[in-house]
Each structure stands twice: as C-alpha cells, then as structure tokens.
Design an enzyme around this catalytic site. Structure first.
Site, PDB file in Angstrom:
ATOM      1  N   GLY A  27       1.275  -2.568  -5.236  1.00 11.47           N
ATOM      2  CA  GLY A  27       2.488  -1.877  -5.246  1.00 11.47           C
ATOM      3  C   GLY A  27       3.312  -1.970  -6.471  1.00 11.47           C
ATOM      4  N   GLU A 101      -5.329  -7.274   0.821  1.00  9.67           N
ATOM      5  CA  GLU A 101      -4.366  -8.498   0.438  1.00  9.67           C
ATOM      6  C   GLU A 101      -4.346  -9.666   1.411  1.00  9.67           C
ATOM      7  OE1 GLU A 101      -1.122  -5.232  -0.970  1.00  9.67           O
ATOM      8  OE2 GLU A 101      -0.981  -5.883   0.833  1.00  9.67           O
TER       9      GLU A 101
HETATM   10  C1  5RP Z   1       1.042  -2.893  -0.343  1.00 11.99           C
HETATM   11  C2  5RP Z   1       2.031  -3.792  -0.216  1.00 11.99           C
HETATM   12  C3  5RP Z   1       3.127  -4.107  -0.838  1.00 11.99           C
HETATM   13  O1  5RP Z   1       3.202  -5.511  -1.411  1.00 11.99           O
HETATM   14  C4  5RP Z   1       4.399  -3.798  -0.443  1.00 11.99           C
HETATM   15  O2  5RP Z   1       4.569  -2.575   0.199  1.00 11.99           O
HETATM   16  C5  5RP Z   1       5.488  -3.970  -1.486  1.00 11.99           C
HETATM   17  O3  5RP Z   1       5.479  -2.813  -2.229  1.00 11.99           O
HETATM   18  P1  5RP Z   1       6.553  -2.637  -3.438  1.00 11.99           P
HETATM   19  O4  5RP Z   1       6.400  -3.711  -4.377  1.00 11.99           O
HETATM   20  O5  5RP Z   1       6.174  -1.261  -4.289  1.00 11.99           O
HETATM   21  O6  5RP Z   1       7.951  -2.675  -2.875  1.00 11.99           O
HETATM   22  O7  5RP Z   1       1.959  -4.730   0.944  1.00 11.99           O
HETATM   23  O8  5RP Z   1       0.104  -2.964   0.971  1.00 11.99           O
END
Ligand code: 5RP
Length: 215
Positions: A27, A101
């Site tokens: 992310g 994850e």
């Molecule tokens: C990816 C995720 C990310 O951690 C989540 O979407 C947060 O993303 P960002 O740091 O871009 O806000 O779970 O699968």
C-alpha cells in the site's frame, strides 16, 4: 494525508533491528516504510514481501526479497490498514493483497500497523470488507456472505489477486464482533481469506502525525 502516511512509515523504522528479516505489507503507507528501509538495507538480512507491488519496490531499492518458506518465523511485520478499531483489530485488503498479508502477519512475532488518522474507527465496517475468493465460487460466496453478515457483497471487477483469485467487497457492515465474523467467513467454501485481521491483530499501531502516536 500522504504526509501522515509518510510520518507513520518512517516511525516504523524504529522497530527494525540489525540482522532482521522484515515482513513487508502493501500500500501507499508501506511504500514510505520501504523507502525508509532502503537506508538500512546493508544492516538487514532481507525482506519477505506480501505482494508483487511491494516486491518491485523493495528490489528497486536493492533490498533482497526472501521466500517465507526459507526464513521461518519473522521477528517483525509492518503493514498498513484500511480501518483500525480501539482493540487494534483491522480491516485490510483495499490493495487486494490480504491473503499474503495474513500469512506474513501470522508468521510474525510483532505486527506493527502504520496508518493515517482517518483509518481509526470505533466500529469496523464503514470501509467495505474485502474477501478473496476462488473464481468459480464467486456467486456462491456472495450469497452466503449476505446470509452471514447482512451486508452487500460487490464483485471488484477487473481485479485479480497475485494468487489468481477474485475479490468481493462487502458493504454496509457494522462489525461488533470481528473475531466471530472472521471465523464465520473463513468457514465458507471458496473463501481464500477475509480482510478482517482480528484473531491475529496488530500488536502496535502507529498513527501518522506531527509527532506520530504509538498505540
Ligand atoms: C493492501 C492493504 C493496505 O494495507 C491498505 O489498503 C491500506 O493502504 P494504504 O496504505 O494505501 O492506505 O491492506 O491489501
């Protein structure tokens, strides 16, 4: 908002120790962590990555990406979230990397979650809950999710996960018992994983700001 993400990502560097293999999430917040980790690349043993996207960024900085099967348990996992409640339960998977994850979070001794302040909620569910599904089970799982959760699953069309699967986003939830909902959704045949990180939740949450707050 990206300034808060940068501050959270850079603060997480304080949890990295010499010789570690570091688990790395996915992310835009994690991208700041990876950029900061690059400065320590000669002091760490490498990284285990949760997505092709993060792998590319890690390798671009000259950080070795290792296979979790070869590393064994990890001391540290750093990842972002879409929502975080007061018990450090999370909704994740906005970037469709939830399954890898979850695997790395499970394999790690300490899970440090890095977020901007907008991700904090009293009750999870305002952000649509991602569920990774085997393609042939998409409709079956969607029907069962309606029964189980009362929410409205929406197929994230055009998205194929790094594992070759699909994502359903469940809208209009109010998740008062995240551990129970995670367990229930995990039971549905065809579900690969659900983006509720409740049984294995974050150990530490860093909220980006000036200064960052550690919860
Ligand atoms: C990816 C995720 C990310 O951690 C989540 O979407 C947060 O993303 P960002 O740091 O871009 O806000 O779970 O699968």
């Amino acid at each position: 908002m990206s300034e808060a993400k940068r501050l959270a990502g850079e603060k997480a560097i304080e949890y990295v120790e010499d010789g570690m293999v570091v688990g790395v999430g996915t992310g835009s917040t994690v991208a700041y962590f990876i950029d900061a980790l690059a400065r320590l690349r000669h002091r760490i043993a490498g990284a285990v990555s949760s997505s092709e996207q993060s792998t590319e960024r890690l390798r671009g900085h000259g950080i070795e990406v290792l296979d979790l099967n070869d590393t064994g348990p990890l001391p540290l996992y750093v990842d972002g979230a879409d929502e975080c409640d007061p018990s450090k339960c999370l909704v994740k998977g906005g970037g469709a990397a939830l399954t890898r994850e979850k695997i790395i979070a499970e394999a790690s001794e300490r899970f440090v979650c890095i977020i901007d302040p907008a991700k904090r909620v009293d009750v999870l569910g305002r952000f649509p809950l991602p569920v990774e599904v085997i393609p042939m089970a998409r409709s079956l799982v969607a029907r069962e999710l309606v029964e189980l959760t009362g929410g409205q699953p929406v197929w994230r069309q055009g998205t194929v996960t790094d594992n070759g699967n699909l994502v359903l986003d469940v809208h209009n939830l109010r998740i008062v018992d995240p551990v129970a909902m995670e367990a229930a959704i995990n039971q549905v045949p065809g579900v690969v994983s659900v983006g509720l990180f409740a049984r294995r939740r974050a150990d530490v949450v860093i909220v980006g700001g000036e200064p960052p707050r550690v919860l």
